[in-house]
Motif scaffolding. Structure first.
Motif, PDB file in Angstrom:
ATOM      1  N   GLU A 144       0.753  -1.329   0.019  1.00 10.46           N
ATOM      2  CA  GLU A 144       0.256  -0.197  -0.214  1.00 10.46           C
ATOM      3  C   GLU A 144       0.831   1.082   0.242  1.00 10.46           C
ATOM      4  O   GLU A 144       0.694   2.147  -0.500  1.00 10.46           O
ATOM      5  CB  GLU A 144      -1.219  -0.222   1.454  1.00 10.46           C
ATOM      6  N   ALA A 145       2.225   1.369   0.489  1.00  5.07           N
ATOM      7  CA  ALA A 145       2.995   2.848   1.000  1.00  5.07           C
ATOM      8  C   ALA A 145       3.879   2.807  -0.427  1.00  5.07           C
ATOM      9  O   ALA A 145       3.955   3.570  -0.995  1.00  5.07           O
ATOM     10  CB  ALA A 145       4.005   2.243   2.176  1.00  5.07           C
ATOM     11  N   ASP A 146       3.484   1.980  -2.093  1.00  5.07           N
ATOM     12  CA  ASP A 146       4.223   1.948  -2.827  1.00  5.07           C
ATOM     13  C   ASP A 146       2.797   2.872  -4.064  1.00  5.07           C
ATOM     14  O   ASP A 146       3.543   3.261  -4.527  1.00  5.07           O
ATOM     15  CB  ASP A 146       4.427   0.498  -3.077  1.00  5.07           C
ATOM     16  N   LEU A 147       1.996   3.005  -3.177  1.00  5.17           N
ATOM     17  CA  LEU A 147       1.190   3.612  -4.433  1.00  5.17           C
ATOM     18  C   LEU A 147       1.045   4.753  -4.733  1.00  5.17           C
ATOM     19  O   LEU A 147       1.260   5.343  -3.748  1.00  5.17           O
ATOM     20  CB  LEU A 147      -0.616   3.224  -3.871  1.00  5.17           C
ATOM     21  N   ILE A 148       1.946   5.481  -5.788  1.00  2.46           N
ATOM     22  CA  ILE A 148       1.481   6.565  -5.995  1.00  2.46           C
ATOM     23  C   ILE A 148       0.130   7.717  -6.438  1.00  2.46           C
ATOM     24  O   ILE A 148      -0.888   7.002  -6.308  1.00  2.46           O
ATOM     25  CB  ILE A 148       2.249   6.567  -8.333  1.00  2.46           C
ATOM     26  N   SER A 149       0.419   9.171  -5.434  1.00  5.29           N
ATOM     27  CA  SER A 149      -0.554   9.450  -5.003  1.00  5.29           C
ATOM     28  C   SER A 149      -0.838  10.678  -5.685  1.00  5.29           C
ATOM     29  O   SER A 149      -1.685  11.716  -5.183  1.00  5.29           O
ATOM     30  CB  SER A 149      -1.354   9.817  -3.633  1.00  5.29           C
ATOM     31  N   CYS A 150       0.484  10.950  -5.715  1.00  7.99           N
ATOM     32  CA  CYS A 150       0.340  12.744  -6.414  1.00  7.99           C
ATOM     33  C   CYS A 150       1.657  12.460  -7.961  1.00  7.99           C
ATOM     34  O   CYS A 150       2.610  11.686  -7.728  1.00  7.99           O
ATOM     35  CB  CYS A 150       0.275  13.419  -5.899  1.00  7.99           C
ATOM     36  N   VAL A 151       1.298  13.399  -8.883  1.00  6.70           N
ATOM     37  CA  VAL A 151       2.311  13.250  -9.996  1.00  6.70           C
ATOM     38  C   VAL A 151       2.471  15.625 -10.024  1.00  6.70           C
ATOM     39  O   VAL A 151       1.520  15.592 -10.286  1.00  6.70           O
ATOM     40  CB  VAL A 151       1.983  12.757 -11.165  1.00  6.70           C
ATOM     41  N   GLU A 152       3.877  15.681 -10.711  1.00  9.60           N
ATOM     42  CA  GLU A 152       3.180  17.078 -11.023  1.00  9.60           C
ATOM     43  C   GLU A 152       5.108  17.166 -11.620  1.00  9.60           C
ATOM     44  O   GLU A 152       5.735  17.062 -10.989  1.00  9.60           O
ATOM     45  CB  GLU A 152       3.769  17.789  -9.369  1.00  9.60           C
ATOM     46  N   PHE A 153       5.096  18.003 -13.159  1.00  5.93           N
ATOM     47  CA  PHE A 153       6.400  18.487 -13.218  1.00  5.93           C
ATOM     48  C   PHE A 153       6.281  19.957 -13.217  1.00  5.93           C
ATOM     49  O   PHE A 153       5.677  20.225 -12.221  1.00  5.93           O
ATOM     50  CB  PHE A 153       5.574  19.025 -14.978  1.00  5.93           C
ATOM     51  N   ASN A 154       7.862  20.123 -12.979  1.00  9.74           N
ATOM     52  CA  ASN A 154       8.253  21.896 -12.907  1.00  9.74           C
ATOM     53  C   ASN A 154       7.829  22.638 -13.950  1.00  9.74           C
ATOM     54  O   ASN A 154       6.992  22.304 -14.816  1.00  9.74           O
ATOM     55  CB  ASN A 154       9.304  21.744 -12.042  1.00  9.74           C
ATOM     56  N   HIS A 155       8.054  23.782 -13.909  1.00  7.37           N
ATOM     57  CA  HIS A 155       7.780  24.751 -14.804  1.00  7.37           C
ATOM     58  C   HIS A 155       8.170  24.398 -15.897  1.00  7.37           C
ATOM     59  O   HIS A 155       7.924  25.161 -17.257  1.00  7.37           O
ATOM     60  CB  HIS A 155       7.938  25.980 -14.255  1.00  7.37           C
ATOM     61  N   ASP A 156       9.855  23.990 -15.871  1.00  6.05           N
ATOM     62  CA  ASP A 156      10.344  23.384 -17.393  1.00  6.05           C
ATOM     63  C   ASP A 156      10.206  22.200 -17.777  1.00  6.05           C
ATOM     64  O   ASP A 156      10.757  22.059 -18.682  1.00  6.05           O
ATOM     65  CB  ASP A 156      11.902  24.646 -17.223  1.00  6.05           C
ATOM     66  N   GLY A 157       9.695  21.151 -17.462  1.00  4.40           N
ATOM     67  CA  GLY A 157       9.686  19.818 -17.316  1.00  4.40           C
ATOM     68  C   GLY A 157      10.842  19.160 -17.134  1.00  4.40           C
ATOM     69  O   GLY A 157      10.996  18.054 -17.257  1.00  4.40           O
ATOM     70  N   GLU A 158      11.712  19.950 -16.930  1.00  5.76           N
ATOM     71  CA  GLU A 158      12.909  19.254 -16.359  1.00  5.76           C
ATOM     72  C   GLU A 158      12.925  18.405 -15.365  1.00  5.76           C
ATOM     73  O   GLU A 158      14.036  16.953 -15.120  1.00  5.76           O
ATOM     74  CB  GLU A 158      14.269  20.097 -16.543  1.00  5.76           C
ATOM     75  N   LEU A 159      12.212  18.645 -14.706  1.00  5.16           N
ATOM     76  CA  LEU A 159      11.560  17.164 -12.714  1.00  5.16           C
ATOM     77  C   LEU A 159      10.014  17.286 -13.098  1.00  5.16           C
ATOM     78  O   LEU A 159       9.356  17.596 -14.082  1.00  5.16           O
ATOM     79  CB  LEU A 159      12.220  18.413 -11.944  1.00  5.16           C
ATOM     80  N   LEU A 160      10.688  16.293 -12.507  1.00  5.24           N
ATOM     81  CA  LEU A 160       8.831  15.434 -12.211  1.00  5.24           C
ATOM     82  C   LEU A 160       8.826  14.687 -11.195  1.00  5.24           C
ATOM     83  O   LEU A 160      10.169  13.626 -10.920  1.00  5.24           O
ATOM     84  CB  LEU A 160       8.873  13.477 -13.760  1.00  5.24           C
ATOM     85  N   ALA A 161       8.087  15.118 -10.327  1.00  2.00           N
ATOM     86  CA  ALA A 161       7.685  14.201  -9.153  1.00  2.00           C
ATOM     87  C   ALA A 161       6.430  13.360  -9.192  1.00  2.00           C
ATOM     88  O   ALA A 161       5.870  13.672  -9.196  1.00  2.00           O
ATOM     89  CB  ALA A 161       8.221  15.332  -8.260  1.00  2.00           C
ATOM     90  N   THR A 162       7.044  12.242  -8.003  1.00  2.93           N
ATOM     91  CA  THR A 162       6.007  11.806  -7.752  1.00  2.93           C
ATOM     92  C   THR A 162       6.257  11.342  -6.180  1.00  2.93           C
ATOM     93  O   THR A 162       7.161  11.643  -5.743  1.00  2.93           O
ATOM     94  CB  THR A 162       6.037  10.041  -8.253  1.00  2.93           C
TER      95      THR A 162
END
Length: 458
Positions: free
Chosen positions: A31-49
């Protein structure tokens, strides 16, 4: 530059292709491994989950993938850190989950990156920075950090800076806590990059990034008697360019636009966006499926997109009476609402997102499916090339760089060769969280514990 995504309308190939998948493809998922949010930064160089275990994983665009012709949307792990820990509210005898509800990037001002992350109660501002140099030649301590004996210091040395192995450090710079009685469902940065809002079921607070012990309550819909409660706040977002405007949606299917210049407490909205209900179509489930799970303003700031259980609506901020575009996401589930209510799927909260040029929309569905719509009018008048159903699955991971096959769901018992019956859909494989690169045709889709990245093959 954006290219249109096409299909032949009969489950044929599309211009979207699989790029990468992050996370294990094994069946044993905690259950702890389930992704709960996804977001690119403003230039798209970074992607956070963020995941249900309170972890934040940041991916960085592979520099070599940008030099290819055509460019590739490939990302590598950049940093992983524990953002939130499980807590316990002793006054209310409640456990506070470590699950990351939202991540929002700040615009970059220096070499470091900053992001906000929140669980149900606490918001944290994180600084993510690189260190590829080290200082040597200290006078008062050894290279390992141990203090030197004064008797051994016989001469003064000038410390020198030398190259070292690259290290990415994540450190909490601010912790914003104790301001929400109910669970936080949204955070949104203002265009001034100095303030942000946080919303729970009944209140919206305004924060300054430099002040952690004080916030201003700008919306409060809590009634004097909780038995009179008729709606809750489901999502909130600042306008992308006007720092005084924000919107919030409710479980009654309404969206309110508020102007902070009008009053300190924005209980009185400037505009109310609501589509009149057809009395002939009303049923026991009408109020549940009309609840808005997500609202997103377009990058231009003129339009607004809302997601309810069965579809997407696009609103013009200058017209409150009805949406200018409507896109059914999984209308074929209307006949299954009773069983979806019994297994609680009807309460799933799907997110939605805009493409960088505001010409395409994306949101999730069941069975690992997600929908991509090209704008161009109401859904009743769009051509068969204006919408796609795609799948994030292990099968597509086995065909890298190959065009995805458009999927089709048969609402009736009769189905064509390439269609899947609505009775065969797997409701445990739900796509709740998606993100679109701010400048390119690259999309990120969270499927349970896996992050799928797709791109336009052009």
């Amino acid at each position: 530059m954006f290219y249109r995504s096409n299909s032949d309308g009969n489950g044929g190939e599309t211009t979207w292709c699989f790029s990468q998948v992050k996370g294990t493809l094994e069946d044993d998922v905690t259950e702890a491994d389930l992704i709960s949010c996804v977001e690119f930064n403003h230039d798209g160089e970074l992607l956070a989950t963020g995941d249900k275990g309170g972890r934040v994983v940041i991916f960085q665009r592979d520099p070599a993938s940008k030099q290819c012709v055509p460019k590739k949307g490939e990302y590598n792990v950049y940093s992983t850190f524990q953002s939130h820990e499980p807590e316990f509210d002793y006054l209310k005898s409640l456990e506070i989950e470590e699950k990351i509800n939202k991540i929002r990037w700040l615009k970059r001002k220096n070499q470091a990156h900053f992001l906000l992350s929140t669980n149900d109660k606490t918001i944290k501002l994180w600084k993510v920075s690189e260190r590829d140099k080290r200082v040597t030649g200290y006078n008062t301590r050894e290279e390992g950090g141990r203090p030197r004996e004064p008797a051994r210091i016989t001469q003064l040395r000038v410390p020198t800076v030398r190259p070292a192995e690259l290290m990415v450090e994540a450190s909490p710079r601010r912790i914003f806590a104790n301001a929400h009685t109910y669970h936080i469902n949204s955070i949104s940065l203002n265009s001034d990059q100095e303030t942000y809002l946080s919303a729970d079921d009944l209140r919206i607070n305004l924060w300054h990034l430099e002040i952690t012990d004080q916030s201003f309550n700008i919306v409060d819909i809590k009634p004097a008697n909780m038995e009179e409660l008729t709606e809750v706040i489901t999502a909130a977002e600042f306008h992308p360019t006007e720092c005084n405007l924000f919107v919030y949606s409710s479980s009654k299917g309404t969206i309110r636009l508020c102007d902070m210049r009008a009053a300190a407490l924005c209980d009185r909205h400037a505009k109310l966006f609501e589509e009149p209900e057809d009395p002939h179509a009303r049923s026991f489930f009408s109020e549940i499926i009309s609840s808005i799970s997500d609202v997103k303003l377009s990058n231009s700031g003129r339009y607004m997109m809302s997601r309810d259980y069965l579809g997407l609506k696009v609103w013009d901020l200058r017209m409150e009476t009805k949406p200018v575009e409507t896109y059914p996401v999984h209308e074929y589930l209307r006949s299954k609402l009773c069983s979806l209510y019994e297994n609680d799927c009807i309460f799933d909260k799907f997110e939605c997102c805009w493409s960088g040029d505001d010409q395409r929309l994306m949101t999730g569905s069941y069975n690992g499916f997600f929908r991509v719509f090209e704008r161009g009018g109401a859904a009743t008048t769009t051509t068969r090339r204006s919408e796609l159903t795609l799948e994030a699955s292990r099968e597509c991971a086995a065909r890298p760089r190959q065009p995805l096959r458009a999927r089709r769901v048969a609402a009736s018992a009769k189905r064509k060769k390439d269609e899947i019956s609505v009775d065969c859909l797997d409701f445990n494989k739900k796509i709740l969280h998606t993100a679109w690169h701010p400048h390119e045709s690259i999309i990120a889709v969270a499927a349970t514990n896996n992050l799928f990245i797709f791109q336009d093959k052009f």
